[in-house]
Design a protein around this motif. Sequence first.
Motif, PDB file in Angstrom:
ATOM      1  N   GLN A   1      50.743  60.032  56.599  1.00 51.04           N
ATOM      2  CA  GLN A   1      51.068  58.878  57.443  1.00 51.04           C
ATOM      3  C   GLN A   1      51.119  57.591  56.637  1.00 51.04           C
ATOM      4  O   GLN A   1      51.955  56.723  56.891  1.00 51.04           O
TER       5      GLN A   1
ATOM      6  N   ARG B   1      49.741  74.242  58.679  1.00 52.31           N
ATOM      7  CA  ARG B   1      50.479  73.939  59.911  1.00 52.31           C
ATOM      8  C   ARG B   1      51.021  72.527  59.809  1.00 52.31           C
ATOM      9  O   ARG B   1      50.247  71.574  59.717  1.00 52.31           O
TER      10      ARG B   1
ATOM     11  N   PRO C   1      52.217  68.833  60.544  1.00 55.18           N
ATOM     12  CA  PRO C   1      51.796  67.931  61.617  1.00 55.18           C
ATOM     13  C   PRO C   1      52.971  67.533  62.509  1.00 55.18           C
ATOM     14  O   PRO C   1      54.130  67.628  62.109  1.00 55.18           O
ATOM     15  N   ARG C   2      52.639  67.089  63.702  1.00 52.45           N
ATOM     16  CA  ARG C   2      53.672  66.554  64.598  1.00 52.45           C
ATOM     17  C   ARG C   2      54.028  65.125  64.213  1.00 52.45           C
ATOM     18  O   ARG C   2      55.158  64.687  64.426  1.00 52.45           O
ATOM     19  N   ALA C   3      53.063  64.404  63.701  1.00 54.50           N
ATOM     20  CA  ALA C   3      53.294  63.029  63.246  1.00 54.50           C
ATOM     21  C   ALA C   3      52.500  62.819  61.956  1.00 54.50           C
ATOM     22  O   ALA C   3      51.334  63.221  61.881  1.00 54.50           O
TER      23      ALA C   3
ATOM     24  N   ALA D   1      56.782  62.671  61.156  1.00 58.64           N
ATOM     25  CA  ALA D   1      57.817  63.700  61.082  1.00 58.64           C
ATOM     26  C   ALA D   1      57.968  64.157  59.629  1.00 58.64           C
ATOM     27  O   ALA D   1      58.030  63.326  58.713  1.00 58.64           O
TER      28      ALA D   1
ATOM     29  N   ARG E   1      57.472  63.764  53.997  1.00 58.07           N
ATOM     30  CA  ARG E   1      57.949  62.938  55.099  1.00 58.07           C
ATOM     31  C   ARG E   1      59.471  62.967  55.163  1.00 58.07           C
ATOM     32  O   ARG E   1      60.154  62.784  54.155  1.00 58.07           O
TER      33      ARG E   1
END
Length: 306
Positions: A143, A154, A156-158, A160, A280
């Motif tokens: 992030q 796995r 992450p969802r955020a 992207a 990212r």
Amino acid sequence: MPRPEAVTFKQLRALQAVAEHGSITAAAEAIRLTPPAVHTQLRQLEANFNARLFERGPQGVARLTAQGDAVLVGARAIDTALEACADHVRALNEGMEGMVTLGVVSTAKYFAPRLVAELQRAFPTIDIILRVSSREGIVSALQTASVDLAIMGRPPRAPAVQATVLGPHPHVLIAPGNHPLVGQGRVAPETILAETFIAREEGSGTRILMDRFIERLGSGRPARMIELESNETLKQAVMAGLGIALISRHTVVDELKQGRLAELDAQTLPMIRQWFLVNRSDTPLSPAGGRIHAHICGQQGAFLPK
């Protein structure tokens, strides 16, 4: 007073041409200017250094003064520095130099150092920084863009991300090597649920899988748990007989070979997940990052424990 900040590349080029060719006329022809233009550049250069830099002799011959020789040394040093700079920029553009930070979740620390060592051998002019953290730590690093690439179980969802599968990531149920259930074939769900589970902390990828495994096994029945914050402590707790645990097989390869731990045969096991290489999607990789990404993907999981 000399004003070096006013010196231009054109002025220095004119001086170098005169020094090399011996006259303003020859210098002008070499650098494709008119003799008056070369003369103007030299006069401006002399004004900037507040010194006479060349003397004109018979038949148009030009000779540098001591001050001119000093400026010539500086001009050549500038040329050398610019060539080195251009080589460095070209290497950066082509991904041959640079720095790449690779983040990995703590479960991957059992194979990530070998992967980084291989990358350093393959790309000795690229600095590769390895950062190991929890899943939450790696997601946070993505992030804040403090890692370029990350290996995790796995995506992450955020934020992207673009995710590439690296290879299988099996999770197994482990017990001490001398546990009564070892070697007894498939263990009934009720028997497993009667055991104490050694679990990772909430939010870790391994804990999420364990919770799902227990939920599927017991249809919502709670299980006794002891929560620990690292795979190493978890393994030691299992070997000490405190309970059993669901864990990545890649973290217990040595212990399984040595017989200090053993896999239990149970329904839905092993649980096969995947390792992913992520970056990212809204931030292009640097050329060096792109080369590292391509090399890791090209290994097709060969660096994963067998």
